[in-house]
Write a protein that holds these residues in place. Sequence first.
Motif, PDB file in Angstrom:
ATOM      1  N   THR A 201      75.469  60.972  53.873  1.00  0.00           N
ATOM      2  CA  THR A 201      76.258  61.788  54.796  1.00  0.00           C
ATOM      3  C   THR A 201      77.732  61.683  54.442  1.00  0.00           C
ATOM      4  O   THR A 201      78.130  60.887  53.593  1.00  0.00           O
ATOM      5  N   GLY A 202      78.521  62.481  55.119  1.00  0.00           N
ATOM      6  CA  GLY A 202      79.963  62.418  54.931  1.00  0.00           C
ATOM      7  C   GLY A 202      80.468  63.424  53.922  1.00  0.00           C
ATOM      8  O   GLY A 202      79.688  64.103  53.245  1.00  0.00           O
ATOM      9  N   PRO A 203      81.766  63.554  53.792  1.00  0.00           N
ATOM     10  CA  PRO A 203      82.369  64.592  52.940  1.00  0.00           C
ATOM     11  C   PRO A 203      82.092  64.421  51.455  1.00  0.00           C
ATOM     12  O   PRO A 203      82.231  65.379  50.693  1.00  0.00           O
ATOM     13  N   THR A 204      81.715  63.222  51.003  1.00  0.00           N
ATOM     14  CA  THR A 204      81.463  63.011  49.573  1.00  0.00           C
ATOM     15  C   THR A 204      79.998  63.214  49.200  1.00  0.00           C
ATOM     16  O   THR A 204      79.641  63.064  48.029  1.00  0.00           O
ATOM     17  N   ALA A 205      79.136  63.526  50.154  1.00  0.00           N
ATOM     18  CA  ALA A 205      77.712  63.694  49.870  1.00  0.00           C
ATOM     19  C   ALA A 205      77.492  64.898  48.946  1.00  0.00           C
ATOM     20  O   ALA A 205      78.176  65.921  49.078  1.00  0.00           O
ATOM     21  N   PRO A 206      76.560  64.813  47.993  1.00  0.00           N
ATOM     22  CA  PRO A 206      76.306  65.929  47.078  1.00  0.00           C
ATOM     23  C   PRO A 206      75.888  67.200  47.815  1.00  0.00           C
ATOM     24  O   PRO A 206      75.236  67.145  48.856  1.00  0.00           O
ATOM     25  N   TRP A 207      76.261  68.325  47.229  1.00  0.00           N
ATOM     26  CA  TRP A 207      75.815  69.619  47.743  1.00  0.00           C
ATOM     27  C   TRP A 207      74.527  70.066  47.068  1.00  0.00           C
ATOM     28  O   TRP A 207      73.779  70.864  47.623  1.00  0.00           O
ATOM     29  N   HIS A 208      74.290  69.606  45.839  1.00  0.00           N
ATOM     30  CA  HIS A 208      73.195  70.126  45.022  1.00  0.00           C
ATOM     31  C   HIS A 208      72.330  69.005  44.464  1.00  0.00           C
ATOM     32  O   HIS A 208      72.802  67.877  44.257  1.00  0.00           O
ATOM     33  N   VAL A 209      71.068  69.343  44.171  1.00  0.00           N
ATOM     34  CA  VAL A 209      70.128  68.375  43.620  1.00  0.00           C
ATOM     35  C   VAL A 209      70.652  67.780  42.322  1.00  0.00           C
ATOM     36  O   VAL A 209      70.529  66.575  42.068  1.00  0.00           O
ATOM     37  N   ALA A 210      71.256  68.598  41.474  1.00  0.00           N
ATOM     38  CA  ALA A 210      71.749  68.125  40.182  1.00  0.00           C
ATOM     39  C   ALA A 210      72.894  67.123  40.315  1.00  0.00           C
ATOM     40  O   ALA A 210      73.246  66.467  39.337  1.00  0.00           O
ATOM     41  N   GLU A 211      73.473  66.992  41.506  1.00  0.00           N
ATOM     42  CA  GLU A 211      74.587  66.074  41.714  1.00  0.00           C
ATOM     43  C   GLU A 211      74.148  64.692  42.181  1.00  0.00           C
ATOM     44  O   GLU A 211      74.982  63.803  42.349  1.00  0.00           O
ATOM     45  N   LEU A 212      72.850  64.489  42.402  1.00  0.00           N
ATOM     46  CA  LEU A 212      72.369  63.173  42.813  1.00  0.00           C
ATOM     47  C   LEU A 212      72.593  62.153  41.697  1.00  0.00           C
ATOM     48  O   LEU A 212      72.599  62.485  40.507  1.00  0.00           O
ATOM     49  N   ASP A 213      72.736  60.898  42.078  1.00  0.00           N
ATOM     50  CA  ASP A 213      72.949  59.843  41.091  1.00  0.00           C
ATOM     51  C   ASP A 213      71.730  59.639  40.199  1.00  0.00           C
ATOM     52  O   ASP A 213      71.858  59.178  39.060  1.00  0.00           O
ATOM     53  N   ALA A 214      70.545  59.919  40.715  1.00  0.00           N
ATOM     54  CA  ALA A 214      69.298  59.786  39.950  1.00  0.00           C
ATOM     55  C   ALA A 214      68.438  61.010  40.225  1.00  0.00           C
ATOM     56  O   ALA A 214      68.539  61.634  41.290  1.00  0.00           O
TER      57      ALA A 214
END
Length: 282
Positions: A201-214
């Motif tokens: 959560t929060g403003p730094t949370a990814p918007w897209h699946v490709a932005e996940l750390d894994a």
Amino acid sequence: MPTARSRSDRCPGALRPWPATDGMLVRLRLIGGRVAPQQLRSLVTAAEEYGDGRVHVTSRTNLQVRAFPGTEGRLDDAALAALERTGLLPTRTHELVRNVMVSPQTGLAGGRADLRPVATALDRLVCADPALAALPGRFLFVLDDGRGDLRDRSADLGLVALDGHTAQLRIGRSWGDVVPLDRAAERLAALAHEFVVRRGTGPTAPWHVAELDAPLTPAAPPHPRLPSPGEQLSYGAVPGGRHVEVVATGLDRAAVDALTTGAPYLIVTPWRGVLVPEEQKS
């Protein structure tokens, strides 16, 4: 590399309009671009009363209206009520996340499968899961019926039909499992739920699946039966109907009347057009 975010997405909706220079901009989501003639007529009526008198289309197969009244990030109550009367705001909790793009001609002509039931089921499952109201407004499902017209469209989750019964999932920039079409909506909704859990959560949370750390799931090789990427739908007479280009200034009352007269329904396309299905012969 995942993209670093510093704010939450601000994709507009009826309950979160965008404060543009000419007033509030509102986006209304359509599943697979499909809209009933009466809904479109009702929307242009609301635009005439509260906005610039026009209905605009987006490259994500949605509708927009502009210059609506509102303050402090909210529409005026009467303007919001007019939009709700169109039937284009079926849920307040999930209005921003009903982003489902589908091959426009599916079920009309061509393609390997009719994906309209998959899209309807996916919308129902997304709206039934309270957690999925937290999806970013830019999160997009893309369903290609095997003709290849949407294969190259950027997607968070989606599928490409391999035949009338199976499809390969799309997961961010990667390919996923091959699944039965009658289970595809369930799998996509479950993956979206996993994304919400993983993004935080929060403003730094990814918007897209490709932005996940894994990766959301292990990547699979592209299936040999995947279609080649197709071209965009041309304007004019096409299999299954007529594809009408929508100019940048949008649709006024006369244009809406011309499109809706005698049409069973309309389909907003990813190429800023409207597909008018041909009348079904009995």
